[in-house]
Design an enzyme around this catalytic site. Structure first.
Site, PDB file in Angstrom:
ATOM      1  N   LEU A  76       0.862  -1.177   0.000  1.00  0.00           N
ATOM      2  CA  LEU A  76       0.000   0.000   0.000  1.00  0.00           C
ATOM      3  C   LEU A  76       0.898   1.227   0.000  1.00  0.00           C
ATOM      4  O   LEU A  76       2.021   1.181   0.516  1.00  0.00           O
ATOM      5  CB  LEU A  76      -0.905   0.026   1.252  1.00  0.00           C
ATOM      6  CG  LEU A  76      -1.966  -1.068   1.388  1.00  0.00           C
ATOM      7  CD1 LEU A  76      -2.676  -0.936   2.733  1.00  0.00           C
ATOM      8  CD2 LEU A  76      -2.972  -1.022   0.243  1.00  0.00           C
ATOM      9  N   ASP A  77       0.398   2.336  -0.526  1.00  0.00           N
ATOM     10  CA  ASP A  77       1.167   3.578  -0.508  1.00  0.00           C
ATOM     11  C   ASP A  77       1.425   4.033   0.924  1.00  0.00           C
ATOM     12  O   ASP A  77       0.687   3.663   1.847  1.00  0.00           O
ATOM     13  CB  ASP A  77       0.419   4.686  -1.245  1.00  0.00           C
ATOM     14  CG  ASP A  77       0.323   4.437  -2.738  1.00  0.00           C
ATOM     15  OD1 ASP A  77       1.019   3.549  -3.229  1.00  0.00           O
ATOM     16  OD2 ASP A  77      -0.470   5.144  -3.399  1.00  0.00           O
ATOM     17  N   ARG A  78       2.406   4.874   1.075  1.00  0.00           N
ATOM     18  CA  ARG A  78       2.810   5.388   2.387  1.00  0.00           C
ATOM     19  C   ARG A  78       1.635   5.947   3.193  1.00  0.00           C
ATOM     20  O   ARG A  78       1.504   5.682   4.394  1.00  0.00           O
ATOM     21  CB  ARG A  78       3.872   6.476   2.186  1.00  0.00           C
ATOM     22  CG  ARG A  78       4.362   7.129   3.465  1.00  0.00           C
ATOM     23  CD  ARG A  78       5.209   8.347   3.163  1.00  0.00           C
ATOM     24  NE  ARG A  78       5.755   8.919   4.383  1.00  0.00           N
ATOM     25  CZ  ARG A  78       7.000   8.712   4.811  1.00  0.00           C
ATOM     26  NH1 ARG A  78       7.827   7.960   4.105  1.00  0.00           N
ATOM     27  NH2 ARG A  78       7.404   9.247   5.928  1.00  0.00           N
TER      28      ARG A  78
END
Length: 237
Positions: free
Chosen positions: A59-61
């Protein structure tokens, strides 16, 4: 993050996989700069096994919610195959600026890397990789829309680029939207649910992650009624 805090984020556990509730602001894995990463704390999730679990996807940051981990090599191989074949169902919730006129639809915009110096940044590209997102309006408010997004493909930043290209960027997106790089709202993108057919002989496992605190105000404006209780969607053996 203490081991107790990490274990408190556990949403589901069986012999093959774990699903944990990822917080915003932490990359899932260590990058070349060696910054703090969510996987640094996975040792607290061994539960008696000799090795820490490992990421089955990413998942993105600043994306929150359901993150799937494999508990050992065989499980990771199985999960990797399921993700690659598109057999894992994924539903994200997002609050976007503006919004579509229709109540549901499909976004079909091919994507490629913007350039090698930008790392994971992506751009629309008719010659890029096919990228498809299904969307559905869950609620609306003045200047905002609550969307349920289902990525048919799993390209990097796919949901963020697709929403921005359609004219309704995700709130808090400081790469593809208009949010400031510093001091703006946190990205309003949440991996709400995953459906994992982990066993051939049992129904697929469905796991739901509670709405993160930073998204509750705008979701409420769009008609979300809140949750009676934030607890794991499945029993933890």
């Amino acid at each position: 993050m203490t081991p107790e805090e990490m274990q408190a984020r556990l949403l589901y556990r069986d012999g093959l996989m774990l699903v944990i509730d990822k917080p915003p602001g932490l990359p899932v894995h260590r990058g070349p700069k060696g910054v703090e990463a969510f996987e640094d704390y996975f040792d607290a999730l061994r539960f008696g096994l000799p090795r820490s679990p490992a990421l089955a996807h990413r998942l993105d940051r600043d994306t929150t919610g359901c993150l799937v981990l494999g508990r050992h090599r065989k499980a990771l191989a199985l999960l990797g195959k399921l993700f690659k074949q598109g057999k894992v169902g994924k539903t994200y919730w997002a609050v976007v600026a503006g919004g579509p006129a229709a109540d549901e639809g499909r976004i079909d915009i091919a994507l490629s890397k913007r350039d090698e110096s930008r790392g994971w940044w992506m751009k629309p590209d008719p010659h890029g990789l096919p990228s498809v997102t299904m969307w559905r309006v869950m609620g609306r408010s003045e200047g905002l829309t609550w969307l349920a997004l289902e990525p048919v493909t799993g390209r990097t930043h796919q949901l963020r680029v697709h929403c921005a290209e359609m004219g309704f960027p995700i709130v808090g997106d400081n790469i593809y939207g208009s949010a400031p790089r510093v001091g703006g709202p946190t990205l309003h993108l949440h991996a709400r649910e995953v459906v994992v057919p982990i066993s051939k002989n049992k129904p697929a496992v469905t796991i739901t992650a509670p709405v993160p605190p930073h998204m509750r105000e705008l979701l409420g404006k769009c008609g979300w009624n809140g949750e009676r209780i934030d607890e794991p969607s499945s029993p933890l053996p």
